[in-house]
Design an enzyme around this catalytic site. Structure first.
Site, PDB file in Angstrom:
ATOM      1  N   GLY A  46      48.620  39.561  40.332  1.00  0.00           N
ATOM      2  CA  GLY A  46      47.524  39.104  39.289  1.00  0.00           C
ATOM      3  C   GLY A  46      46.625  40.332  39.285  1.00  0.00           C
ATOM      4  N   GLN A  51      38.817  44.689  37.616  1.00  0.00           N
ATOM      5  CA  GLN A  51      39.512  45.429  38.730  1.00  0.00           C
ATOM      6  C   GLN A  51      39.655  46.915  38.196  1.00  0.00           C
ATOM      7  OE1 GLN A  51      42.217  42.153  39.977  1.00  0.00           O
ATOM      8  NE2 GLN A  51      41.746  43.096  41.832  1.00  0.00           N
ATOM      9  N   CYS A  93      44.242  40.571  47.695  1.00  0.00           N
ATOM     10  CA  CYS A  93      43.738  40.891  46.457  1.00  0.00           C
ATOM     11  C   CYS A  93      44.003  42.634  46.131  1.00  0.00           C
ATOM     12  CB  CYS A  93      42.181  40.724  46.568  1.00  0.00           C
ATOM     13  SG  CYS A  93      41.228  41.294  45.028  1.00  0.00           S
ATOM     14  N   LEU A  94      44.155  42.963  45.249  1.00  0.00           N
ATOM     15  CA  LEU A  94      44.349  44.438  45.193  1.00  0.00           C
ATOM     16  C   LEU A  94      43.262  45.343  45.420  1.00  0.00           C
ATOM     17  CD1 LEU A  94      46.914  44.465  42.066  1.00  0.00           C
ATOM     18  CD2 LEU A  94      47.431  44.913  44.443  1.00  0.00           C
ATOM     19  N   HIS A 135      41.698  32.873  41.402  1.00  0.00           N
ATOM     20  CA  HIS A 135      41.323  34.151  42.114  1.00  0.00           C
ATOM     21  C   HIS A 135      40.837  35.140  40.910  1.00  0.00           C
ATOM     22  CE1 HIS A 135      42.135  37.386  45.198  1.00  0.00           C
ATOM     23  NE2 HIS A 135      42.050  37.890  44.086  1.00  0.00           N
ATOM     24  N   GLU A 136      41.708  35.176  39.984  1.00  0.00           N
ATOM     25  CA  GLU A 136      41.578  36.178  38.866  1.00  0.00           C
ATOM     26  C   GLU A 136      40.268  35.760  38.109  1.00  0.00           C
ATOM     27  OE1 GLU A 136      42.860  38.803  39.207  1.00  0.00           O
ATOM     28  OE2 GLU A 136      44.629  38.085  40.488  1.00  0.00           O
ATOM     29  N   HIS A 139      37.315  36.876  39.814  1.00  0.00           N
ATOM     30  CA  HIS A 139      36.887  38.390  39.280  1.00  0.00           C
ATOM     31  C   HIS A 139      36.006  38.651  38.167  1.00  0.00           C
ATOM     32  CE1 HIS A 139      39.022  40.684  42.443  1.00  0.00           C
ATOM     33  NE2 HIS A 139      40.231  39.969  42.364  1.00  0.00           N
TER      34      HIS A 139
HETATM   35 NI    NI Z   1      41.746  39.840  43.570  1.00  0.00          NI
END
Ligand code: NI
Length: 173
Positions: A46, A51, A93-94, A135-136, A139
């Protein structure tokens, strides 16, 4: 398409409240394509526009295994309209490379959004897809997985991220 740089915590741009997409045009579709290429290269399941420093309400998710065909979904101006139950999942998470932590979220969500063509859809999700959507969507509101942790774990993750050598790299080539 282009691979974009993924921002890492504690980059302040990860705290920006993203703005609604007014029109799903070619610029937005190109952003979806760039985000997909960036997510697959990472690799991740995701990615939210926030991000990569893009201030728009858009995220993508693809939970297909490597040997399965792509199941890419774009969520533009997403809104969770119903939540049910509770689940705890060990999330990554990236924007937090190398970190995984248990996060408690709703077990089921119903989300409304626009797709890559600007068409509205509604989706009821559970399991990992429900985790990814929550989660996304966080963000896009400048909220990060670290915000779901208790004070001690939050401090440990913060210190771990501060120790990373994330300084500017010299231009390659
Ligand atoms: Ni994330």
């Amino acid at each position: 398409m282009a691979i974009r740089t993924i921002l890492h915590y504690p980059d302040p741009r990860l705290r920006v409240q993203a703005r609604a997409v007014e029109c799903v045009d070619d610029r937005i579709r190109k952003l979806v394509d760039d985000m997909a290429e960036t997510m697959y290269a990472a690799p991740g399941v995701g990615l939210a526009a926030t991000q990569i420093g893009e201030d728009v309400r858009l995220f993508i998710v693809d939970l297909a295994d490597e040997d399965e065909p792509s199941a890419l979904r774009a969520f533009i101006n997403p809104e969770i309209v119903a939540r049910d139950g509770e689940q705890t999942f060990r999330e990554g998470c990236l924007s937090f490379p190398g970190v995984t932590e248990d996060v408690r979220r709703a077990a089921e969500v119903t989300v409304r959004a626009l797709d890559r063509d600007g068409e509205p859809f509604e989706l009821r999700a559970d399991g990992l897809l429900a985790v990814a959507i929550q989660h996304e969507l966080d963000h896009l509101d400048g909220k990060l997985m670290i915000d779901h942790l208790g004070v001690i774990k939050r401090r440990i993750v913060h210190r771990k991220m501060m120790k990373r050598d994330d300084g500017p790299r010299p231009p390659a080539g």
